[in-house]
Design a protein around this motif. Structure first.
Motif: not given
Length: 324
Positions: A236, A240, A259, A262, A275, A279
Motif C-alpha cells: 500500500e 502510493l 485505493q 483495496w 492497510h 497508507a
C-alpha cells in the motif's frame, strides 16, 4: 568465464535472517551449468547464522551491512561491490532454488537482445512446482501490480520466451549498465514494489524486459518475518509512492478507485488497520516523490502512456497481489 558464453555475470543475494533457505539457494547457484564469476551475499544485519555459514562457502563473498537497510539498498550495495567487468547481475532472494540451466538460459536471452535491461523467469512454488508464482510483472494505470500466472497451475501457457513489462527481483537477471543508467533501485521503497518501480524507469528510458521460462523455485516471504509492517502495508505504501512519483494527474481517478477498492477489501478481511498504517507511512515521502516527477518525465525517452498500457479496469473486489 562468461556465463552463457556471452555475458559476464555475478550473483547478488540480499539476505535477512535467511538461514532456513540460504544454503539451498547457494547450492543451486554452485550447480549452474554456466557458473557465475562471483556470488555476493549482502547481509542486512541478520541475527541468525546465515551470513556466517555463507562466508564459509567457496566462491561466496559476504558483504555485511550491519543493519536492515531493506531489499533495495542491499541490492544496490551488491551491484556496487562487483568488479567493473561484470555485465550481468542475477538478483536472487535467499528462498529461491534455481534449475541448473537457469543462468545459462537467462544470460543467453540477455545477450540475444541488446535492448533488454532485464530477464524475467518462470518462478514456481518451492513446495509445489506445478503451481506458478510469477512469470513477469505487469503495472496497471490504477497503480496495481500483477504477477503473470500467480497461484495458477502451470499448464504450459508460459513456456514460450517473449516480452514482459518487468521482472520480479526475487529471481531476475539485470543488465548492469542499464540499471546504473537509471540510478538503481529506489532505496526509499525499502521493501516490495522496488522492482516494479525500477522496471518502470527502465521502460521509460527505452529499455525492454525479456521473459525466459527458466525455472526458479520460490518459497515466498522466505525471511519469515516482514520488518516494520505487513506485506500488504508495504505494498500500500509503495503503491502510493510509485503513483505520486510517476503517474500523470489524469490517472488519479483510476488510482483513487483502486485505493477505495483495496480499503473495502481490507475492511472485509479485517486488516483495515494495517492497510491504513501503510497508507499513512507514505505521507512523509509524498512531497519529495511529487517534486521528482518533472525531472523524471524530462529524462524519459518514452511517454508513460506508451509504457503502462491502458487495460480493462479490474473489478472492485479484486484485491492486491503482494510481490516477492
Amino acid at each position: 568465464m562468461r556465463a552463457g558464453g556471452a555475458v559476464r555475470t555475478a550473483v547478488v543475494i540480499p539476505n535477512w535472517n535467511g538461514a532456513r533457505w540460504l544454503e539451498a539457494c547457494l547450492d543451486s547457484v554452485a550447480a549452474q551449468t554456466a557458473p557465475p564469476v562471483e556470488t555476493v551475499v549482502v547481509d542486512n544485519g541478520s541475527s541468525d547464522d546465515s551470513a556466517v555459514r555463507a562466508a564459509t562457502r567457496p566462491g561466496v563473498r559476504v558483504l555485511e551491512l550491519g543493519r536492515n537497510t531493506g531489499f533495495a539498498t542491499a541490492a544496490n550495495r551488491g551491484f556496487a561491490a562487483l568488479g567493473s567487468d561484470v555485465e550481468g547481475v542475477a538478483l536472487l532472494n535467499p528462498d529461491v532454488v534455481l534449475a541448473p540451466d537457469w543462468l545459462d538460459r537467462t544470460t543467453g536471452a540477455l545477450a540475444a537482445d541488446p535492448g533488454a535491461a532485464a530477464v524475467a523467469c518462470k518462478m514456481v512454488d518451492l513446495a509445489d512446482p506445478a503451481r506458478l508464482y510469477d512469470t513477469g510483472d505487469l503495472l496497471r494505470r490504477d497503480g496495481a501490480c500483477e504477477q503473470r500466472g500467480r497461484f495458477t497451475v502451470d499448464d504450459g501457457r508460459y513456456d514460450e520466451p517473449g516480452q514482459v513489462f518487468a521482472s520480479c527481483a526475487g529471481a531476475a537477471l539485470y543488465r548492469r549498465a542499464a540499471v546504473d543508467q537509471v540510478g538503481g533501485f529506489e532505496e526509499r521503497f525499502f521493501l516490495y514494489l522496488e522492482d516494479v518501480e525500477l522496471g518502470l524507469r527502465l521502460r521509460l528510458a527505452g529499455w525492454g524486459c525479456r521473459y525466459e521460462p527458466a525455472v526458479a523455485r520460490h518459497a515466498g516471504e522466505g525471511s519469515d518475518v516482514v520488518p516494520l509492517r505487513t506485506v500488504e502495508g508495504w505494498v500500500e505504501r509503495n503503491t502510493l509512492l510509485l503513483a505520486a512519483r510517476h503517474f500523470p494527474a489524469r490517472w488519479l481517478p483510476l488510482v483513487a478507485y483502486r485505493q477505495l477498492a483495496w480499503g473495502w477489501h481490507a475492511l472485509r478481511a479485517r486488516r483495515l488497520r494495517a492497510h491504513l498504517r501503510g497508507a499513512l507511512a507514505a505521507l512523509p515521502l509524498l512531497p519529495s516523490m511529487l517534486r521528482e516527477r518533472a525531472g523524471l518525465r524530462g529524462a524519459a525517452k518514452l511517454p508513460i502512456a506508451d509504457v503502462v498500457p491502458a487495460l480493462p479496469l479490474r473489478g472492485f473486489a479484486a484485491d492486491r497481489l503482494p510481490v516477492r
